[in-house]
Design a protein around this motif. Structure first.
Motif, PDB file in Angstrom:
ATOM      1  N   ASP A 182       0.810  -1.230   0.000  1.00  0.00           N
ATOM      2  CA  ASP A 182       0.000   0.000   0.000  1.00  0.00           C
ATOM      3  C   ASP A 182       0.844   1.280   0.000  1.00  0.00           C
ATOM      4  N   LEU A 183       1.680   1.433  -1.045  1.00  0.00           N
ATOM      5  CA  LEU A 183       2.438   2.672  -1.177  1.00  0.00           C
ATOM      6  C   LEU A 183       1.528   3.866  -1.474  1.00  0.00           C
ATOM      7  N   HIS A 184       0.463   3.637  -2.258  1.00  0.00           N
ATOM      8  CA  HIS A 184      -0.506   4.693  -2.597  1.00  0.00           C
ATOM      9  C   HIS A 184       0.209   6.007  -2.935  1.00  0.00           C
ATOM     10  N   CYS A 231       3.083  -5.890  -1.910  1.00  0.00           N
ATOM     11  CA  CYS A 231       1.751  -6.500  -1.898  1.00  0.00           C
ATOM     12  C   CYS A 231       0.640  -5.602  -2.445  1.00  0.00           C
ATOM     13  N   GLY A 232       0.945  -4.775  -3.442  1.00  0.00           N
ATOM     14  CA  GLY A 232      -0.112  -4.079  -4.160  1.00  0.00           C
ATOM     15  C   GLY A 232      -0.508  -2.718  -3.647  1.00  0.00           C
ATOM     16  N   ASP A 233      -1.415  -2.072  -4.392  1.00  0.00           N
ATOM     17  CA  ASP A 233      -1.871  -0.700  -4.163  1.00  0.00           C
ATOM     18  C   ASP A 233      -0.702   0.287  -4.205  1.00  0.00           C
ATOM     19  N   PHE A 234      -0.066   0.318  -5.365  1.00  0.00           N
ATOM     20  CA  PHE A 234       1.001   1.285  -5.595  1.00  0.00           C
ATOM     21  C   PHE A 234       0.408   2.659  -5.878  1.00  0.00           C
ATOM     22  N   PHE A 235      -0.795   2.658  -6.434  1.00  0.00           N
ATOM     23  CA  PHE A 235      -1.465   3.903  -6.811  1.00  0.00           C
ATOM     24  C   PHE A 235      -2.703   4.109  -5.938  1.00  0.00           C
TER      25      PHE A 235
END
Length: 473
Positions: A10-12, A44-48
């Motif tokens: 979850d970098l978001h 593990c996803g949610d880069f954006f």
């Protein structure tokens, strides 16, 4: 051999508030200063965020990930990424495709009556490519980081000292109705699982959504699929929280580790894992790093009970019977615990407690032959009320014995034995009562006859563990 890795989620990268920027900058210096070198990195996803994947965001996120790679001294070929629900573009066209496989009307959120279609290889092709631009931005980031083409499939990757099972839980994501409707239990995942071997390599699965976000009908199957194919540990994100979830439908009580993202918002817990596995002793040490807002720095967590001094360590269950090291530190703690329990029993004039297997055998016989009233007592009684048909479960014995007229269940306060559960990585009896309650309410209660009753009592400060009482005729 020692294997080390970092786990993020979850970098978001849409978040650019000053606190988030500071958290990200400090993360890079923490990895370097504390020499958290890694053989590989899990993301593990949610880069954006909300599918906003224009070129400037892709570049900014990609540049930052490259800085993480550099700080950890890792090669980009050893970075493993999986998409999150915020990494795809949401559209009516995609919802139409999703509806074909989920039977959900995405305008109302209600289930349709049609038969669901299987998530086969064609489904992955349709959902990854049939909806234009769904994963386009993420695919560009993936290529920028790994140098490979994103295919969106589940994938098993084998290296000299480890295997990675990349599970794409976002294949059916992208709507307001994701929770409880996601699915990964399918032929393509099974085929990848078959590539995993029961050898000395550590087998790691990672995904964006934890098992708790899958369809209810699928969670048990998924957990047991992981166990049957020798997965040792699972990493996930999505919830922005920190935690260890035990897979209750597995015999080895497999663990799923979840962390938050390196950002500041209203509910996220900034965190990441640094893990070290020793293939000689089969011991895994997972270090939890969290961000302290007051001192504006990353440190080993001191607020999470499951991580004593920021560390959770254990022998991988798959190797516990094999490892000559298994009897060292754990048994010393258990010996101390046994002495404490022996002293406790003597206070009440009890000569000795039965060995577990003997107790289970006698308990089952007593319940099967019981008439009238029966009393069950324990910290959580989780194993006793497990709906699996194994020798520890008493569910079927209770359901089939119609001579039992009243069942009193005492869920006791585990003060006495609670310190011992720290050996089990913070998975305390209190946290497991939910499983017992669910089985009683939804599996046993509906089977009771009109003349049968069941009562549940929560008793504070009573220190009983694994006891059964029946009427003496």
């Amino acid at each position: 051999m020692i294997v080390k890795w970092l786990d993020f989620s979850d970098l978001h990268f849409e978040y650019t508030n000053v606190d988030t920027v500071n958290i990200r900058d400090n993360l890079l210096s923490t990895i370097s200063d504390k020499e958290l070198d890694a053989d590989f990195i899990l993301m593990c996803g949610d880069f954006f965020y909300q599918g906003k994947t224009d070129e400037s965001r892709i570049k900014a996120c990609g540049d930052y990930i490259h800085k993480i790679i550099s700080s950890a001294g890792c090669d980009k070929s050893s970075v493993y990424m999986t998409p999150g629900n915020h990494d795809l573009v949401r559209s009516n066209e995609r919802n139409h495709l999703l509806s074909y496989y989920t039977n959900i009307n995405y305008e109302t959120g209600k289930k349709k009556t049609e038969v669901e279609h299987e998530l086969d290889a064609n489904a992955f092709k349709n959902l990854n490519n049939g909806s234009p631009d769904s994963f386009l931005g993420y695919a560009k980031l993936y290529k920028k980081i790994t140098g490979k083409v994103f295919k969106g499939n589940h994938e098993c990757i084998e290296k000299d000292s480890y295997r990675i099972l990349n599970i794409n839980t976002s294949i059916l994501a992208g709507s307001a109705y994701d929770e409880g409707n996601l699915s990964v239990y399918c032929g393509p995942l099974l085929e990848e699982c078959k590539k995993i071997k029961n050898d000395d390599k550590i087998n790691i699965a990672f995904m964006h959504h934890g098992v708790e976000f899958l369809k209810k009908t699928e969670r048990r199957k998924f957990e047991q699929l992981m166990e049957s194919h020798y997965i040792d540990i699972v990493f996930s994100g999505h919830s922005h929280d920190i935690g260890i979830r035990t897979y209750d439908h597995t015999g080895n009580r497999m663990r799923q580790f979840t962390c938050g993202g390196p950002l500041k918002d209203g509910y996220n817990k900034p965190s990441f894992y640094y893990c070290i596995y020793d293939s000689d002793t089969h011991e895994l040490k997972c270090y939890l790093y969290t961000y302290n807002d007051e001192i504006q720095d990353w440190n080993l967590a001191n607020t999470e009970r499951a991580f004593k001094d920021g560390k959770c360590s254990f022998i991988l269950p798959r190797f516990q019977k094999k490892s000559k090291y298994f009897d060292t530190t754990r048994d010393r703690e258990l010996d101390g615990r046994k002495n404490l329990q022996d002293d406790y029993l003597k206070q009440f004039g009890i000569v000795a407690a039965l060995p577990l297997k003997e107790f289970i055998r006698k308990r089952n016989v007593m319940i099967q032959n019981a008439k009238g009233n029966i009393i069950l007592a324990g910290q959580s009684l989780e194993n006793a009320f497990d709906i699996r048909e194994d020798n520890e479960s008493i569910v079927n014995s209770i359901k089939h014995n119609k001579n039992i007229k009243n069942i009193d269940i005492f869920l006791t306060d585990p003060i006495m034995f609670d310190s011992a559960t720290e050996v089990e990585v913070g998975d305390t009896p209190i946290s497991r009562i939910g499983t017992t309650m669910h089985t009683i309410l939804y599996d046993i209660y509906k089977e009771l006859e009109k003349d049968q009753s069941i009562n549940i009592y929560f008793i504070p400060l009573v220190q009983l563990d694994h006891m059964v009482f029946v009427d003496d005729e």
